[in-house]
Design an enzyme around this catalytic site. Sequence first.
Site, short mmCIF file in Angstrom:
data_model
loop_
_atom_site.label_atom_id
_atom_site.label_comp_id
_atom_site.label_asym_id
_atom_site.label_seq_id
_atom_site.Cartn_x
_atom_site.Cartn_y
_atom_site.Cartn_z
N ASN A 10 -27.66 20.13 13.23
CA ASN A 10 -28.43 18.88 13.31
C ASN A 10 -28.94 18.59 11.90
O ASN A 10 -29.90 19.21 11.45
CB ASN A 10 -29.59 19.08 14.30
CG ASN A 10 -30.56 17.91 14.31
OD1 ASN A 10 -30.27 16.85 13.76
ND2 ASN A 10 -31.71 18.11 14.94
N TRP A 11 -28.28 17.66 11.23
CA TRP A 11 -28.63 17.40 9.83
C TRP A 11 -29.90 16.58 9.68
O TRP A 11 -30.38 16.37 8.58
CB TRP A 11 -27.46 16.70 9.12
CG TRP A 11 -26.24 17.57 8.95
CD1 TRP A 11 -26.07 18.85 9.42
CD2 TRP A 11 -25.04 17.22 8.27
NE1 TRP A 11 -24.83 19.31 9.07
CE2 TRP A 11 -24.17 18.34 8.36
CE3 TRP A 11 -24.60 16.09 7.59
CZ2 TRP A 11 -22.89 18.35 7.80
CZ3 TRP A 11 -23.32 16.10 7.03
CH2 TRP A 11 -22.48 17.22 7.14
N LYS A 12 -30.39 16.06 10.79
CA LYS A 12 -31.61 15.22 10.76
C LYS A 12 -31.44 14.11 9.73
O LYS A 12 -30.34 13.60 9.56
CB LYS A 12 -32.85 16.09 10.51
CG LYS A 12 -32.92 17.26 11.51
CD LYS A 12 -34.22 17.98 11.52
CE LYS A 12 -34.19 19.09 12.57
NZ LYS A 12 -35.43 19.81 12.67
N HIS A 100 -34.83 15.02 21.18
CA HIS A 100 -35.33 15.99 20.20
C HIS A 100 -36.85 15.85 20.09
O HIS A 100 -37.38 14.75 20.18
CB HIS A 100 -34.66 15.76 18.84
CG HIS A 100 -34.91 16.89 17.90
ND1 HIS A 100 -36.09 17.03 17.22
CD2 HIS A 100 -34.15 17.96 17.57
CE1 HIS A 100 -36.04 18.15 16.50
NE2 HIS A 100 -34.87 18.72 16.69
N GLU A 102 -38.72 15.86 17.67
CA GLU A 102 -39.15 14.95 16.59
C GLU A 102 -39.12 13.50 17.06
O GLU A 102 -39.78 12.64 16.47
CB GLU A 102 -38.27 15.17 15.34
CG GLU A 102 -38.64 16.48 14.64
CD GLU A 102 -37.51 17.12 13.86
OE1 GLU A 102 -36.49 16.46 13.59
OE2 GLU A 102 -37.65 18.32 13.53
N GLU A 172 -35.83 24.30 22.52
CA GLU A 172 -36.37 24.33 21.16
C GLU A 172 -37.89 24.32 21.22
O GLU A 172 -38.50 23.24 21.26
CB GLU A 172 -35.90 23.10 20.37
CG GLU A 172 -34.42 22.99 20.22
CD GLU A 172 -34.05 22.19 18.99
OE1 GLU A 172 -33.36 22.73 18.12
OE2 GLU A 172 -34.48 21.03 18.88
N GLY A 178 -38.38 24.27 12.19
CA GLY A 178 -38.66 24.04 10.77
C GLY A 178 -39.83 24.85 10.24
O GLY A 178 -40.34 24.58 9.16
N SER A 218 -35.53 27.31 13.76
CA SER A 218 -35.45 28.28 12.66
C SER A 218 -34.33 29.31 12.83
O SER A 218 -34.47 30.46 12.43
CB SER A 218 -36.81 28.97 12.44
OG SER A 218 -37.80 28.01 12.11
N GLY A 239 -31.09 23.32 12.51
CA GLY A 239 -31.52 22.25 11.61
C GLY A 239 -31.33 22.66 10.16
O GLY A 239 -30.22 22.60 9.61
N GLY A 240 -32.41 23.11 9.52
CA GLY A 240 -32.41 23.40 8.09
C GLY A 240 -31.21 24.21 7.60
O GLY A 240 -30.57 23.84 6.60
P1 PGA Z 1 -34.66 24.08 12.36
O1 PGA Z 1 -34.46 22.80 13.31
O2 PGA Z 1 -33.43 24.94 12.52
O3 PGA Z 1 -34.79 23.52 10.97
O4 PGA Z 1 -35.89 24.79 12.82
C1 PGA Z 1 -33.89 22.93 14.57
C2 PGA Z 1 -33.86 21.59 15.26
O5 PGA Z 1 -34.86 20.88 15.17
O6 PGA Z 1 -32.86 21.21 15.90
#
Ligand code: PGA
Length: 256
Positions: A10-12, A100, A102, A172, A178, A218, A239-240
Amino acid sequence: MTRKDLIVGNWKMNASHLEAIQMVQKLSYRLDHGDYDRVEVVVAPPFTSLRSVQTVIEADRLRIVLGAQNAHWEESGAFTGEVSAPMLAKLSVRHVIVGHSERRQGLGETDEMVARKARAIVEAGMNPIVCVGETLEQREGGEAENVVVSQVIGSLARLGPEAVASSSVAYEPIWAIGTGRTALPDDAGTMAGVIRETVSNKVSTEAAESVRLLYGGSVNAANIKDFMAKGDVDGALVGGASLDPDSFAAIVRYWV
Ligand code: PGA
């Protein structure tokens, strides 16, 4: 029933379309056929990069699968700034992340909205990746399971058993996203079990057998193996660590 592993980057809101092209090419250099046989590898770039990444995947015949990060529930119309599921399907997108945290937390997305989006995604011939997860306060208050169960029920409410069977649910925990702080693999495994049981009770046993359950929060090359070792965890939403092709490739090849 064997569920193929599913690992989603997930590149956000990261990477221009030019950077996205490089990222997907680099990722493909680091993976081989055996990896794709074992894991369905998905990248979900921002909308602005979908067409470019699709072109690279098709031109180079890559086995990387295209994902998107959101979709509106209507097919078209006066919805400024939104993108519909059929538009994504036309770009060969196969999986779409919905709900998500976010978006739930920052943009007020509700289970009902997530359910409508998931339905539109299925109707357009794609698979939703439905995200659920509790806050730290809810976990510390002993409510994590109740919160997640109610999100799962509410978010899948508009899908029939077959659609649920080809969907994924990503657990999640919000406090792990993050932050560098992961859930304990045991807790992730337990929650995946709770989600599968919920699908079994509320949808069907067949859907529960087939739905893929991901852990997210994470995830990195060092911890992925411990999550994948849990029987009910079929993959990860990353994500990251998915922004660096080296580290994402190492996550995909978690058994190495
Ligand atoms: P993260 O994000 O790996 O940076 O914690 C995961 C996500 O929000 O899908």
